[in-house]
Motif scaffolding. Structure first.
Motif, PDB file in Angstrom:
ATOM      1  N   GLY A  16      -8.196  17.285   7.301  1.00 15.70           N
ATOM      2  CA  GLY A  16      -7.783  16.070   8.015  1.00 15.70           C
ATOM      3  C   GLY A  16      -7.132  15.080   7.295  1.00 15.70           C
ATOM      4  N   LEU A  17      -7.447  14.831   5.986  1.00 15.51           N
ATOM      5  CA  LEU A  17      -6.642  13.904   5.348  1.00 15.51           C
ATOM      6  C   LEU A  17      -5.280  14.258   4.934  1.00 15.51           C
ATOM      7  N   SER A  18      -5.100  15.568   4.908  1.00 12.70           N
ATOM      8  CA  SER A  18      -3.656  15.890   4.786  1.00 12.70           C
ATOM      9  C   SER A  18      -2.788  15.847   5.857  1.00 12.70           C
ATOM     10  N   ALA A  19      -3.427  15.943   7.138  1.00  9.43           N
ATOM     11  CA  ALA A  19      -2.791  15.645   8.254  1.00  9.43           C
ATOM     12  C   ALA A  19      -2.126  14.173   8.482  1.00  9.43           C
ATOM     13  N   MET A  20      -3.045  13.364   7.783  1.00 12.69           N
ATOM     14  CA  MET A  20      -2.877  12.026   8.350  1.00 12.69           C
ATOM     15  C   MET A  20      -1.779  11.536   7.145  1.00 12.69           C
ATOM     16  N   ALA A  21      -1.769  11.967   5.836  1.00 14.36           N
ATOM     17  CA  ALA A  21      -0.989  11.671   4.922  1.00 14.36           C
ATOM     18  C   ALA A  21       0.266  12.627   4.613  1.00 14.36           C
ATOM     19  N   GLY A  22       0.369  13.746   5.341  1.00 14.41           N
ATOM     20  CA  GLY A  22       1.432  14.658   4.935  1.00 14.41           C
ATOM     21  C   GLY A  22       1.359  15.497   3.824  1.00 14.41           C
ATOM     22  N   GLY A  23       0.322  16.005   3.584  1.00 20.56           N
ATOM     23  CA  GLY A  23       0.145  16.633   2.393  1.00 20.56           C
ATOM     24  C   GLY A  23      -1.055  16.613   1.616  1.00 20.56           C
ATOM     25  N   GLY A  24      -1.482  17.632   0.636  1.00 22.44           N
ATOM     26  CA  GLY A  24      -2.369  17.557  -0.009  1.00 22.44           C
ATOM     27  C   GLY A  24      -3.839  17.992  -0.036  1.00 22.44           C
ATOM     28  N   ALA A  25      -3.836  19.014   0.916  1.00 21.78           N
ATOM     29  CA  ALA A  25      -5.172  19.880   1.325  1.00 21.78           C
ATOM     30  C   ALA A  25      -5.745  20.305   0.148  1.00 21.78           C
ATOM     31  N   GLY A  26      -4.666  20.685  -0.823  1.00 16.69           N
ATOM     32  CA  GLY A  26      -5.478  21.583  -1.963  1.00 16.69           C
ATOM     33  C   GLY A  26      -6.032  20.615  -2.979  1.00 16.69           C
ATOM     34  N   LEU A  27      -5.830  19.304  -2.814  1.00 13.94           N
ATOM     35  CA  LEU A  27      -6.762  18.266  -3.729  1.00 13.94           C
ATOM     36  C   LEU A  27      -8.172  18.733  -3.776  1.00 13.94           C
ATOM     37  N   LEU A  28      -8.989  19.004  -2.485  1.00 10.77           N
ATOM     38  CA  LEU A  28     -10.204  19.293  -2.400  1.00 10.77           C
ATOM     39  C   LEU A  28     -10.655  20.440  -2.119  1.00 10.77           C
ATOM     40  N   GLN A  29      -9.684  21.450  -1.382  1.00  8.02           N
ATOM     41  CA  GLN A  29      -9.914  22.868  -1.061  1.00  8.02           C
ATOM     42  C   GLN A  29      -9.956  23.819  -2.276  1.00  8.02           C
ATOM     43  N   LEU A  30      -8.934  23.702  -2.961  1.00 14.05           N
ATOM     44  CA  LEU A  30      -8.644  24.456  -4.128  1.00 14.05           C
ATOM     45  C   LEU A  30      -9.663  24.481  -5.353  1.00 14.05           C
ATOM     46  N   PRO A  31     -10.040  23.158  -5.710  1.00 13.50           N
ATOM     47  CA  PRO A  31     -11.163  22.968  -6.794  1.00 13.50           C
ATOM     48  C   PRO A  31     -12.581  23.439  -6.237  1.00 13.50           C
ATOM     49  N   LEU A 163      12.124  13.490   2.704  1.00 15.10           N
ATOM     50  CA  LEU A 163      12.800  13.169   4.237  1.00 15.10           C
ATOM     51  C   LEU A 163      12.908  11.653   4.379  1.00 15.10           C
ATOM     52  N   ILE A 164      11.851  10.888   3.986  1.00 17.41           N
ATOM     53  CA  ILE A 164      11.935   9.831   3.999  1.00 17.41           C
ATOM     54  C   ILE A 164      13.041   8.818   3.283  1.00 17.41           C
ATOM     55  N   ARG A 165      13.259   9.231   1.777  1.00 18.68           N
ATOM     56  CA  ARG A 165      14.222   8.595   0.937  1.00 18.68           C
ATOM     57  C   ARG A 165      15.466   9.152   1.244  1.00 18.68           C
ATOM     58  N   TRP A 166      15.572  10.290   1.378  1.00 17.55           N
ATOM     59  CA  TRP A 166      17.209  10.853   1.455  1.00 17.55           C
ATOM     60  C   TRP A 166      17.621  10.943   3.042  1.00 17.55           C
ATOM     61  N   PHE A 167      16.748  11.126   3.951  1.00 25.14           N
ATOM     62  CA  PHE A 167      17.464  11.469   5.304  1.00 25.14           C
ATOM     63  C   PHE A 167      16.802  10.280   6.266  1.00 25.14           C
ATOM     64  N   TYR A 171       7.609   7.124   8.010  1.00 21.26           N
ATOM     65  CA  TYR A 171       6.621   8.010   7.701  1.00 21.26           C
ATOM     66  C   TYR A 171       5.879   8.897   8.825  1.00 21.26           C
ATOM     67  N   LYS A 172       5.866   8.202  10.092  1.00 21.81           N
ATOM     68  CA  LYS A 172       5.181   9.033  10.938  1.00 21.81           C
ATOM     69  C   LYS A 172       6.019  10.402  11.403  1.00 21.81           C
ATOM     70  N   THR A 173       7.450  10.137  11.636  1.00 19.14           N
ATOM     71  CA  THR A 173       8.124  11.058  11.835  1.00 19.14           C
ATOM     72  C   THR A 173       8.176  12.309  10.826  1.00 19.14           C
ATOM     73  N   SER A 174       8.326  11.881   9.580  1.00 16.56           N
ATOM     74  CA  SER A 174       8.470  12.798   8.359  1.00 16.56           C
ATOM     75  C   SER A 174       7.171  13.491   8.194  1.00 16.56           C
ATOM     76  N   VAL A 175       5.878  12.865   8.343  1.00 16.59           N
ATOM     77  CA  VAL A 175       4.720  13.588   8.451  1.00 16.59           C
ATOM     78  C   VAL A 175       4.688  14.721   9.339  1.00 16.59           C
ATOM     79  N   ALA A 176       5.208  14.527  10.597  1.00 16.62           N
ATOM     80  CA  ALA A 176       5.375  15.532  11.618  1.00 16.62           C
ATOM     81  C   ALA A 176       6.139  16.683  11.335  1.00 16.62           C
ATOM     82  N   TYR A 177       7.449  16.444  10.862  1.00 14.52           N
ATOM     83  CA  TYR A 177       8.106  17.451  10.183  1.00 14.52           C
ATOM     84  C   TYR A 177       7.564  18.400   9.120  1.00 14.52           C
TER      85      TYR A 177
END
Length: 254
Positions: A16-31, A163-167, A171-177
């Motif tokens: 849920g957090l990853s979907a809102m921010a655009g990544g990072g699910a492994g922060l909680l799941q893998l540990p 995607l934000i910095r170069w292209f 944020y909303k569009t980049s997270v979707a991609y």
């Protein structure tokens, strides 16, 4: 039953957090998988397969918006997938402490960079779509793909910011991609590559997959209903937390 319920809840929160921010699910799941007793290689394989469901849940929600450009989607896939496969091949052959420390420093830097660039990603202003710009952007995406295939968390956030910095995406569009392409296709390729080398914990996957689909769909819905400023703050918070967590984990390995 308690173990399966715990896995479901962790997957819901992480994805849920990853979907809102655009990544990072492994922060909680893998540990958590490591804490429950899996070896690093088994936990990595299990996490990578479960993370594909993040892409499924996010795709179900974002496809309703019809905001993704097909040609740009194919470009991101063509640039990143070779790197993902290469990274998945080499990860189980490398010492992990230096790679984790490096990733932690880089991830923290992403969050701080966004903090000190207040207007970054708040408006959609496409740029660098000429040949040299696409080649440069594609080369960086390939490198991030190697990190995605070889490391455990945070690399989706790298794609989000690139995607934000170069292209010039907001944020909303980049997270979707990122959620659709990285979550589904990059993670899927990495999961297959790692799982061929190291079998996952199969009996834990149903709870993780269900939690990931529901969490990703819900997180994507919340992100779409909020503005770029909210997503930007979530991105910054999550990247800094992930970066500090990875640095701490790396220092414990020395």
């Amino acid at each position: 039953m308690i173990e399966q319920l715990g896995l479901l809840l962790i997957s819901l929160l992480a994805n849920g957090l990853s979907a809102m921010a655009g990544g990072g699910a492994g922060l909680l799941q893998l540990p958590v998988l490591l804490f429950l007793g899996l070896s690093f290689s088994t936990a990595l394989s299990t996490h990578k397969i479960a993370s594909v469901a993040l892409g499924i849940g996010a795709t179900l929600r974002h496809m309703r918006e019809k905001t993704l450009n097909l040609k740009f989607c194919l470009f991101i896939l063509a640039a990143g997938l070779p790197g993902v496969v290469l990274g998945g091949i080499i990860i189980l052959q490398l010492p992990e402490r230096l790679t984790i420390l490096s990733l932690g420093i880089l991830t923290t830097g992403l969050g701080l960079y966004s903090v000190f660039k207040p207007q970054l990603g708040l408006q959609h202003q496409p740029r660098n779509r000429h040949l040299s710009g696409m080649l440069t952007g594609g080369a960086v995406l390939c490198f991030i793909g190697i990190l995605n295939g070889s490391l455990t968390s945070g690399t989706g956030l790298f794609v989000t910011l690139w995607l934000i910095r170069w292209f010039g995406l907001d944020y909303k569009t980049s997270v979707a991609y990122v959620l659709v392409l990285v979550g589904l296709f990059w993670n899927g390729s990495g999961a297959i590559t790692v799982a061929v080398q190291q079998p996952p914990q199969w009996d834990w996957l149903p709870a993780l997959l269900i939690g990931a689909v529901i969490g990703a769909y819900t997180g994507s819905h919340i992100a779409l209903s909020k503005g770029n400023k909210v997503i930007k703050r979530l991105f910054e918070t999550l990247t800094i937390l992930i970066g500090l967590k990875l640095i701490w984990d790396a220092l414990l390995l020395f």
